[in-house]
Motif scaffolding. Sequence first.
Motif, short mmCIF file in Angstrom:
data_model
loop_
_atom_site.label_atom_id
_atom_site.label_comp_id
_atom_site.label_asym_id
_atom_site.label_seq_id
_atom_site.Cartn_x
_atom_site.Cartn_y
_atom_site.Cartn_z
N PHE A 26 0.78 -1.23 0.00
CA PHE A 26 0.00 0.00 0.00
C PHE A 26 0.82 1.29 0.00
O PHE A 26 0.34 2.32 -0.44
N PRO A 28 3.54 2.30 -1.81
CA PRO A 28 3.86 2.92 -3.10
C PRO A 28 2.73 3.74 -3.72
O PRO A 28 2.98 4.82 -4.25
N SER A 29 1.49 3.27 -3.64
CA SER A 29 0.40 4.05 -4.21
C SER A 29 0.18 5.33 -3.41
O SER A 29 -0.08 6.39 -3.99
N PHE A 30 0.28 5.24 -2.10
CA PHE A 30 0.15 6.42 -1.24
C PHE A 30 1.26 7.43 -1.56
O PHE A 30 1.00 8.62 -1.74
N ARG A 32 3.00 7.73 -4.31
CA ARG A 32 2.84 8.27 -5.66
C ARG A 32 1.82 9.40 -5.68
O ARG A 32 2.03 10.44 -6.31
N ILE A 33 0.70 9.23 -4.97
CA ILE A 33 -0.33 10.26 -4.92
C ILE A 33 0.19 11.52 -4.24
O ILE A 33 0.03 12.64 -4.74
N SER A 36 2.82 13.34 -6.45
CA SER A 36 2.25 14.09 -7.57
C SER A 36 1.61 15.39 -7.10
O SER A 36 1.74 16.42 -7.76
N SER A 76 -6.23 9.99 0.98
CA SER A 76 -5.41 8.83 0.68
C SER A 76 -5.20 7.97 1.92
O SER A 76 -5.18 6.74 1.84
N GLY A 80 -6.30 4.16 2.47
CA GLY A 80 -5.34 3.18 2.99
C GLY A 80 -5.90 2.41 4.17
O GLY A 80 -5.68 1.20 4.30
N ASN A 83 -8.22 -0.16 2.83
CA ASN A 83 -7.48 -1.28 2.27
C ASN A 83 -6.92 -2.18 3.37
O ASN A 83 -6.89 -3.40 3.22
#
Length: 159
Positions: A26, A28-30, A32-33, A36, A76, A80, A83
């Motif tokens: 979990f 890496p997606s956090f 990345r957001i 950005s 986010s 998480g 998830n």
Amino acid sequence: ILLSLVVIAVLGPGNYQTVLALGIAFVPSFARIVRSEFIRCREMEYVKLARLSGAGDLRIMFVHILPNIRQVLLSSLMIGFNNAVLAASLSYLGIGVQPPYASLGRMLSEAQSYIFVSPGSCIWPGLVLILMILGFSLMSDGMSVEMHERKRWKRKNVC
């Protein structure tokens, strides 16, 4: 969850392995957001003006950028949490949290064989999982709406 299954298959079942597997899945997606959004805010005029006025990197990050990405950061985080609650399925499969510790997934797994004798033993853990996921989703939506209203109110009263 597939990546978590691979990590647990390599390291073996256990509490620390489950946390490590979920973190690997979990984070890496956090990241990345958040990255950005940070890059988007870094190019804004107020950050460039703060840099020209002599503000340091830490001041720009914590005073100018972080308050402006707070909404995305909190949303986010709530996703998480959702998830992580959904990852109770690892315990349901028997490879997540191990026996002396309680887990909703393990409770559902153990109660499955008694569903016709005692349906409440399946209903309550399932209901708690549903309410937790729904609660985190509603908190995430509520935070984003509240922050959007606060920004709109500030813009309206500045003029």
